[in-house]
Design a protein around this motif. Structure first.
Motif, short mmCIF file in Angstrom:
data_model
loop_
_atom_site.label_atom_id
_atom_site.label_comp_id
_atom_site.label_asym_id
_atom_site.label_seq_id
_atom_site.Cartn_x
_atom_site.Cartn_y
_atom_site.Cartn_z
N VAL A 1 1.05 -1.27 -0.01
CA VAL A 1 0.16 0.08 0.05
C VAL A 1 0.91 0.91 0.13
O VAL A 1 1.55 1.32 0.95
N GLU A 2 1.10 2.16 -1.29
CA GLU A 2 1.31 3.52 -0.92
C GLU A 2 0.95 4.67 -0.87
O GLU A 2 0.99 5.25 -0.31
N GLY A 3 -0.99 4.71 -0.91
CA GLY A 3 -1.84 5.26 -0.23
C GLY A 3 -2.68 4.92 -0.05
O GLY A 3 -3.59 3.81 -0.84
N ALA A 4 -3.68 4.92 0.71
CA ALA A 4 -5.70 4.59 0.93
C ALA A 4 -5.85 6.48 1.02
O ALA A 4 -5.32 7.17 2.05
N GLY A 5 -7.31 5.67 1.66
CA GLY A 5 -8.47 7.16 1.01
C GLY A 5 -8.85 6.37 2.61
O GLY A 5 -8.26 5.81 3.31
N LEU A 6 -9.23 7.91 3.20
CA LEU A 6 -9.96 8.44 4.36
C LEU A 6 -11.34 8.64 4.28
O LEU A 6 -12.22 9.71 3.57
N ASN A 7 -12.12 7.81 4.09
CA ASN A 7 -14.09 7.60 4.11
C ASN A 7 -15.45 7.86 4.97
O ASN A 7 -13.93 7.46 6.24
N ARG A 8 -15.57 8.49 4.57
CA ARG A 8 -17.19 8.52 5.87
C ARG A 8 -17.40 7.30 6.35
O ARG A 8 -18.07 7.08 7.02
N SER A 9 -17.27 6.28 5.21
CA SER A 9 -18.32 4.61 5.51
C SER A 9 -17.05 4.07 6.59
O SER A 9 -17.34 3.29 7.55
N VAL B 1 -8.72 -4.06 10.61
CA VAL B 1 -7.74 -3.21 9.85
C VAL B 1 -8.83 -2.15 8.84
O VAL B 1 -9.15 -3.03 7.73
N LEU B 2 -9.52 -1.27 8.77
CA LEU B 2 -9.44 -0.37 8.53
C LEU B 2 -9.41 -0.27 6.46
O LEU B 2 -8.60 -0.81 6.55
N GLY B 3 -10.56 0.73 6.02
CA GLY B 3 -9.77 0.92 4.39
C GLY B 3 -10.55 0.26 3.50
O GLY B 3 -9.60 -0.48 3.04
N ILE B 4 -11.60 1.80 3.01
CA ILE B 4 -11.94 0.35 1.86
C ILE B 4 -12.02 0.46 0.20
O ILE B 4 -12.45 0.11 -0.84
N GLU B 5 -10.29 1.55 0.15
CA GLU B 5 -9.37 2.03 -0.66
C GLU B 5 -7.99 2.33 -0.41
O GLU B 5 -7.88 1.81 0.25
N CYS B 6 -7.80 1.59 -1.68
CA CYS B 6 -6.02 1.65 -1.30
C CYS B 6 -5.56 1.91 -2.95
O CYS B 6 -5.72 1.26 -4.13
N VAL B 7 -3.64 2.22 -2.86
CA VAL B 7 -2.92 2.15 -4.26
C VAL B 7 -2.73 1.52 -3.79
O VAL B 7 -1.86 1.78 -2.71
N GLY B 8 -1.43 1.06 -4.74
CA GLY B 8 -0.09 0.49 -4.78
C GLY B 8 0.47 -0.54 -5.87
O GLY B 8 0.29 0.27 -6.95
N ILE C 1 -1.26 11.65 -5.42
CA ILE C 1 -2.34 12.23 -6.28
C ILE C 1 -3.48 10.71 -6.78
O ILE C 1 -4.86 11.04 -6.67
N LEU C 2 -2.69 10.12 -6.67
CA LEU C 2 -3.82 8.64 -7.69
C LEU C 2 -4.46 7.85 -6.33
O LEU C 2 -5.66 7.42 -6.25
N ALA C 3 -4.29 8.29 -4.64
CA ALA C 3 -4.73 8.09 -3.82
C ALA C 3 -5.82 8.86 -3.48
O ALA C 3 -6.52 7.88 -3.43
#
Length: 272
Positions: free
Chosen positions: A58-66, A83-90, A143-145
């Motif tokens: 994982v190089e970047g992850a979003g922080l989301n309301r859900s 471990v939370l996190g509904i999206e990531c890029v890497g 940016i991609l994240a």
């Protein structure tokens, strides 16, 4: 949705350990339902690769309301610790899919990430191959994240409204300063729609215009309908409602939509 690139001091390992000798990783583990204090940075076992799943660095992850709602205990199906996190890029670190060789840049979104199985708040995430979207890009990670969940939601909402390139209809975006609102505005503008978007703060008008919006409306809770009629006397053809007031959708949208118009309301937001 705000987004955050994991920094070396927090989650990205700066020790130079090779994957084949690494047995553990750092992760932000939600140990129970509660406030921010229930997120703990822990050293946890590196996930073991299994059939149909690949390991992503994982190089970047979003922080989301859900994720906030899950952390607060509003997702009864989620079992803690998680471990939370509904999206990531890497990048793919270990693959079980020949079409996703190691080193491939990927994004992953939803599919029960961070809910049924561990998600993107970690150095590595073991994810179903079906969730992994290969990407060719020169964008930096930070940016991609910020793109996957936001732009997929925006694109899906516009698709639901029947928007296509070359469209010349009028689109109203309620909650124009939300991340999804800004993304939808940029897509719609590129398609050719005439757009209007609301914000509760005049100070954010320039940011909305930068996203490609033609008309910015300050929503003070009283005069939005009148302001809208000054630019579109017959109302918009389409409404993308990202505010989500607790009233029926037809009440929220019907006052402003032109005959045969359509309204989409994908989610509540904290747009200002």
């Amino acid at each position: 949705m705000a987004f955050y690139r994991w920094q070396a001091a927090l989650l990205i390992s700066d020790s130079g350990r090779m994957l084949n000798s690494q047995q553990t990783m750092r992760a932000a583990v939600c140990v129970r339902a509660g406030g921010p204090e229930v997120l703990e940075i822990r050293e946890v076992p590196l996930p073991a690769v299994r059939d149909g799943w690949s390991l992503v660095r994982v190089e970047g992850a979003g922080l989301n309301r859900s994720e906030l709602r899950t952390r607060q205990g509003h997702s009864p199906s989620v079992i803690f610790p998680r471990v939370l996190g509904i999206e990531c890029v890497g990048t793919v670190a270990a693959s079980t899919d020949p079409s996703l060789p190691e080193g491939t840049t990927v994004a992953a979104v939803m599919g029960e990430m961070g809910r049924e199985f561990d998600g993107g708040y970690a150095e590595y995430a073991l994810l179903p191959n079906a969730l992994l979207m290969p990407i060719t890009t020169t964008l930096p990670w930070e940016i991609l994240a910020a793109l996957p969940e936001t732009y997929l939601t925006a694109q899906g909402s516009l698709d639901a409204l029947g928007v296509m390139p070359g469209d010349r209809r009028r689109l109203l975006i309620r909650g124009g300063t939300s991340s999804v609102g800004m993304a939808a505005a940029s897509i719609a503008s590129g398609y050719g729609l005439e757009t209007a978007a609301t914000t509760r703060r005049q100070s954010k008008a320039d940011a909305v215009k930068t996203a490609g919006v033609d008309h910015v409306l300050v929503d003070d809770g009283k005069s939005l309908a009148a302001s809208l009629r000054t630019i579109w006397p017959d109302g918009p053809d389409l409404v993308l409602d990202l505010v989500g007031a607790r009233v029926r959708p037809w009440t929220r949208c019907g006052w402003s939509v032109a005959a045969a118009g359509r309204c989409a309301s994908p989610a509540r937001s904290a747009a200002g």
